[in-house]
Design a protein around this motif. Structure first.
Motif, mmCIF file in Angstrom:
data_model
loop_
_atom_site.group_PDB
_atom_site.id
_atom_site.type_symbol
_atom_site.label_atom_id
_atom_site.label_comp_id
_atom_site.label_asym_id
_atom_site.label_seq_id
_atom_site.Cartn_x
_atom_site.Cartn_y
_atom_site.Cartn_z
ATOM 1 N N ASP A 136 0.832 -1.207 0.000
ATOM 2 C CA ASP A 136 0.000 0.000 0.000
ATOM 3 C C ASP A 136 0.863 1.252 0.000
ATOM 4 N N LEU A 137 2.005 1.185 0.680
ATOM 5 C CA LEU A 137 2.935 2.320 0.687
ATOM 6 C C LEU A 137 3.453 2.582 -0.715
ATOM 7 N N LEU A 138 3.826 1.516 -1.400
ATOM 8 C CA LEU A 138 4.341 1.670 -2.764
ATOM 9 C C LEU A 138 3.286 2.301 -3.663
ATOM 10 N N ASP A 162 16.708 -7.005 -5.850
ATOM 11 C CA ASP A 162 15.556 -6.136 -6.072
ATOM 12 C C ASP A 162 14.306 -6.931 -6.414
ATOM 13 N N ILE A 163 13.242 -6.585 -5.751
ATOM 14 C CA ILE A 163 12.001 -7.289 -6.022
ATOM 15 C C ILE A 163 11.345 -6.669 -7.241
ATOM 16 N N PRO A 164 11.156 -7.448 -8.250
ATOM 17 C CA PRO A 164 10.563 -6.877 -9.472
ATOM 18 C C PRO A 164 9.094 -6.551 -9.262
ATOM 19 N N GLY A 165 8.571 -5.801 -10.178
ATOM 20 C CA GLY A 165 7.139 -5.550 -10.062
ATOM 21 C C GLY A 165 6.757 -4.097 -10.058
ATOM 22 N N GLY A 166 7.478 -3.278 -10.814
ATOM 23 C CA GLY A 166 6.993 -1.903 -10.878
ATOM 24 C C GLY A 166 8.099 -0.875 -10.834
ATOM 25 N N PHE A 167 7.747 0.300 -11.345
ATOM 26 C CA PHE A 167 8.704 1.391 -11.440
ATOM 27 C C PHE A 167 8.344 2.466 -10.424
ATOM 28 N N PHE A 204 11.438 -5.897 6.215
ATOM 29 C CA PHE A 204 10.300 -5.075 5.828
ATOM 30 C C PHE A 204 10.724 -3.977 4.847
ATOM 31 N N LEU A 205 11.832 -3.313 5.148
ATOM 32 C CA LEU A 205 12.268 -2.201 4.307
ATOM 33 C C LEU A 205 12.669 -2.656 2.913
ATOM 34 N N ARG A 206 13.129 -3.909 2.831
ATOM 35 C CA ARG A 206 13.478 -4.439 1.509
ATOM 36 C C ARG A 206 12.289 -4.421 0.585
ATOM 37 N N LEU A 207 11.117 -4.629 1.154
ATOM 38 C CA LEU A 207 9.900 -4.603 0.341
ATOM 39 C C LEU A 207 9.683 -3.218 -0.258
ATOM 40 N N LEU A 208 10.294 -2.202 0.371
ATOM 41 C CA LEU A 208 10.166 -0.838 -0.127
ATOM 42 C C LEU A 208 11.380 -0.422 -0.933
ATOM 43 N N ARG A 209 12.189 -1.378 -1.343
ATOM 44 C CA ARG A 209 13.400 -1.147 -2.132
ATOM 45 C C ARG A 209 14.457 -0.392 -1.331
ATOM 46 N N VAL A 210 14.440 -0.554 -0.033
ATOM 47 C CA VAL A 210 15.459 0.065 0.809
ATOM 48 C C VAL A 210 16.266 -1.050 1.461
#
Lengths: 357, 239, 251
Positions: free
Chosen positions: A137-139, A157-162, B149-155
């Protein structure tokens, strides 16, 4: 240990093993301690050794499994912790010596630490916080574009969006509404720690000419400004003398017109400076001025002689007073066709001419 | 310090020779002026010190006022009043043992304002996200859980981030020194592990209720959706 | 007795402080916004009074909301500035001593220059001559970038001049420390960093002031010596502050 009964784990009551000693259930009367002592004396040593070693191996395996799957065990829906405890219970039945019992104790420390953590999380169990969903939701809030896949070399890096570049600013803008952060005061005036000398003279920029070559010239000029005026004058007078001497050496028979020497067709101010510096040379007897057949002043460096007095007197008698205003300066440039300055201004000076700093 | 003249007509029986703290109305003008000057100096001092958001030590405040100055308490109080009166800022003690202070914004919150430079805004965004995670997870989290958790935010803690640079340093050094976060090592862990909790500055600058509101807004739900967090937030607000 | 501060005043001051410098039309909007939020009486033409109230309370702290005109576009701006120089003000922690030294040397170059600009090459050359600590060119480049972000300098085509914010705060300092060199605009009598200069009598004018003064005049003439104004008027061929005065030929 646990505070609710809504988990997959069993209640303490059924785990009352601590109150039970090995085989005490069956034997009834004996204490655990007696039993242990008896066992170690009575049983065959070889059989014991293998048996105990097996127990130790299994305990270590159990401990390792629990450690590695800690996060999974924390999951409230998991029964794994109970299963591990039951396994440990089973193993404990085969324990007869302190050495193996110690491993059992080690396991219990681990299990209870996990149990405590689980209990902690159980408190919030009714209102489960799904951090992964929060992250998604933050993204979204940050404006992620899920249709476009970002090129990334990073396997992590988790793929799935820019993610747009102002993603965190968007969050920050919202975050400020929830934080009572005091604005800060920033200023320049009054922040300087010391008072360095401030150069007071305007830098005479030689327009286009200086732009290319002036890599080093500007700071050098600043340096000149900062040193004392007298020093600067002395240096410049010396430089003018050297220029004069060089030209004279190249062609000793052709006298140098005074005007050719001092006039800078690009700058009236610099011309004035040149005259000023040349007057020092004459005053000090380092150069002399004569009038040629046409009555125009010519200048040459004096040869160093032993009999100084005579020359001085001669020099003094031949002193010429030169006044020049801007109009006359322009006229002389035209008449004498002066196209460039013999005394190059400092900002155009090459490395060769400059005295070593 | 110049001799303090005692004004005539004193009725207070508390006034004896050597009494330091007389009431303002009984002081003479030069003294008043000096007091005012000290207060102004302290206010300037606090504003400058707050630039880096590191809590200000009472000892440093004392040095500015002048250690020999006996009316320290009054000066600090008046400085606090001035900050409130002129800037709408509150001077708060966040550690009663170490006697450290911070400034916080006391004006009622409003929408559509720009109180930060861009770089600061981004850091505050990250901070609030971290504070939210900590609260929703029970007020204390392990560093491994936070990084996960932060990894999910690309951090990523190990990789330099385009916006935040060295994130580990930002969280464990900068935010910790500013007292936004409380980072403590977990004993007997090797390699050392840390736990993250709210720091005293976070407790003063925001609240569980506000943070829950933030989470609720992001997730498009009502705060009451998370029953126990909501209860906790209400309890804190009531106290 | 000055008027009381309200939350509207405080909010206005907080935002101005954070911005560093605020353009006048933005400030007017902000004035209205603050009065609305904090339910304070609002009169659109009373911004100056509003600011005066705040300034009367800032005065003992040697702070001020000060108004200045941009040398680029002639628009009015407001900045919250510091006026004092004390042991306390020297504790500012935004920049290191070395960075401040670089800033001061840059300021020297700018003020001593003809057109109010210093090239990045010239500034970077100064970097390894600093007294406090030598700075590498790359580091100096980064520091210059921060000065621009923080609005102390502004950059155009690789050249740097003082930002309006800096001029508003440092005007008095510059006028007293660069007495013989700093120019004052002949029209508005404020400090002029970028200016056009009369080759004949040497007076200087801000570009926006030049534009205003010569508007509608067929033949631009120097207000002091009445000689033909030789510089390109801003807004005619190429607007901007890059105008050098040409060599002035006597008739």
């Amino acid at each position: 240990m646990s505070q609710t009964s809504d988990s997959g784990e069993s209640s303490p009551a059924s785990r009352g093993r601590r109150s039970r000693s090995p085989r005490a259930q069956e034997d009834g009367g004996d204490t655990a301690g007696d039993r242990l002592r008896q066992l170690s004396i009575n049983e065959g040593e070889d059989r014991d050794r293998d048996h105990n070693r097996m127990i130790r191996i299994q305990y270590r395996k159990l401990i390792s499994t629990v450690q590695q799957n800690r996060e999974a065990m924390l999951n409230s829906k998991s029964n794994k912790l109970t299963e591990a405890l039951e396994e440990a219970n089973r193993l404990f039945d085969g324990v007869s010596r302190a050495r193996e019992a110690a491993l059992d104790a080690q396991f219990l420390v681990l299990a209870s630490s996990i149990g405590k953590e689980k209990a902690n999380e159980l408190q919030l169990e009714m209102s489960a916080f799904d951090s992964a969903a929060f992250a998604e939701d933050l993204l979204t809030f940050m404006g992620i574009n899920r249709t476009e896949v970002e090129e990334t070399d990073d396997p992590e890096d988790i793929p799935g969006g820019f993610l747009p570049s102002d993603a965190w600013q968007t969050v920050g803008q919202e975050a400020l509404k929830y934080l009572r952060r005091a604005p800060t005061f920033h200023y320049m005036m009054g922040s300087f720690k010391s008072e360095p000398p401030v150069p007071k003279q305007r830098i005479e920029r030689q327009k286009k000419a200086s732009r290319g070559k002036a890599e080093r010239a500007m700071p050098a000029q600043l340096k000149k400004m900062e040193s004392s005026h007298q020093e600067a004058t002395e240096k410049e007078v010396e430089r003018v003398l050297r220029i004069l001497q060089t030209h004279f050496e190249n062609d000793p028979n052709t006298p140098i017109s005074f005007f050719d020497l001092v006039i800078d067709p690009n700058s009236f101010a610099h011309t004035m400076e040149n005259i000023f510096h040349v007057s020092f040379l004459i005053k000090d007897g380092l150069a002399k001025i004569k009038l040629d057949e046409d009555g125009l002043p010519i200048i040459e460096p004096t040869k160093p002689t032993r009999g100084g007095e005579e020359d001085n007197r001669t020099g003094a008698r031949n002193q010429v007073i030169v006044t020049l205003d801007q109009k006359e300066w322009k006229e002389i440039i035209e008449i004498f066709q002066i196209t460039e300055a013999m005394i190059t201004p400092l900002s155009q000076t090459t490395e060769d001419e400059m005295e070593t700093e | 310090m110049s001799q303090r003249k005692r004004s005539k007509g004193l009725s207070s029986s508390q006034m004896t020779d050597g009494e330091e703290d007389c009431s303002p109305s009984q002081r003479d003008q030069p003294f008043q002026d000096q007091m005012n000057q000290k207060v102004s100096e302290l206010v300037q001092f606090l504003l400058v010190k707050d630039q880096k958001k590191i809590p200000i030590r009472r000892a440093d405040m004392l040095k500015t006022v002048g250690q020999k100055y006996k009316n320290y308490t009054e000066i600090v109080n008046r400085a606090g009043k001035t900050l409130q009166e002129v800037f709408g800022l509150q001077l708060m003690e966040i550690d009663t043992k170490l006697h450290t202070y911070i400034l916080i914004d006391n004006l009622p919150r409003a929408e559509g304002e720009y109180l930060c430079k861009d770089k600061e805004k981004e850091k505050m965004g990250l901070l609030l996200v971290v504070l939210s995670f900590i609260f929703m997870k029970g007020n204390s989290v392990k560093d491994t859980a936070l990084w996960e958790f932060l990894r999910l935010l690309r951090v990523h803690p190990g990789k330099p981030h385009k916006v935040f640079g060295d994130v580990r340093k930002l969280l464990m050094d900068e935010f910790a020194r500013q007292k936004y976060l409380d980072v403590t090592p977990i004993p007997l862990t090797d390699p050392p592990e840390f736990k993250f909790q709210w720091g005293p500055r976070a407790e003063k600058e925001t609240s569980k209720k506000d943070v829950l509101k933030f989470v609720a807004k992001i997730q498009g739900k009502d705060p009451t959706f998370w029953v126990s967090q909501n209860k906790e937030a209400e309890a804190e607000a009531a106290s | 007795m000055a008027a009381q501060m309200t939350n509207a005043h405080r909010r206005f001051l907080q935002v101005l402080m954070s911005n560093g410098i605020t353009e006048a039309s933005q400030a007017r909007k902000l004035h209205q916004h603050c009065c609305e939020i904090d339910k304070v009486y609002y009169a659109h033409d009373k911004l100056d009074d509003f600011i005066s109230t705040i300034n009367s309370h800032l005065q003992p702290l040697f702070m001020q909301i000060r108004k200045g005109i941009s040398e680029e576009d002639g628009r009015a701006h407001y900045a919250v500035v510091n006026l004092a120089e004390t042991e306390v003000t020297k504790m500012a922690s935004d920049y290191t001593e070395t960075e401040l030294e670089l800033f001061r040397k840059t300021m020297d170059l700018i003020i001593l220059s003809e057109n109010g600009f210093a090239s990045s090459t010239d500034i970077l050359n100064l970097a390894d001559q600093l007294k406090t600590k030598k700075m590498k060119k790359k580091e100096a480049e980064q520091v210059l970038k921060v000065f621009v972000e923080d609005k102390w300098l502004s950059e155009k085509n690789g050249e740097y001049t003082l930002h309006t914010r800096c001029i508003i705060e440092m005007e008095q300092y510059i006028l007293s420390n660069y007495q013989d060199v700093a120019r004052k605009c002949n029209i508005c009598h404020s400090l002029a960093i970028q200016s056009q200069v009369c080759e004949c009598c040497g007076i200087g004018m801000h570009l926006p002031c030049v534009r205003k003064y010569f508007r509608g005049q067929a033949e631009p003439r120097c207000p002091k010596c009445n000689e033909f104004w030789s510089c390109d008027l801003p807004g005619t061929s190429q607007m901007g502050s890059h105008t050098h005065h040409r060599a002035h030929s006597q008739a």
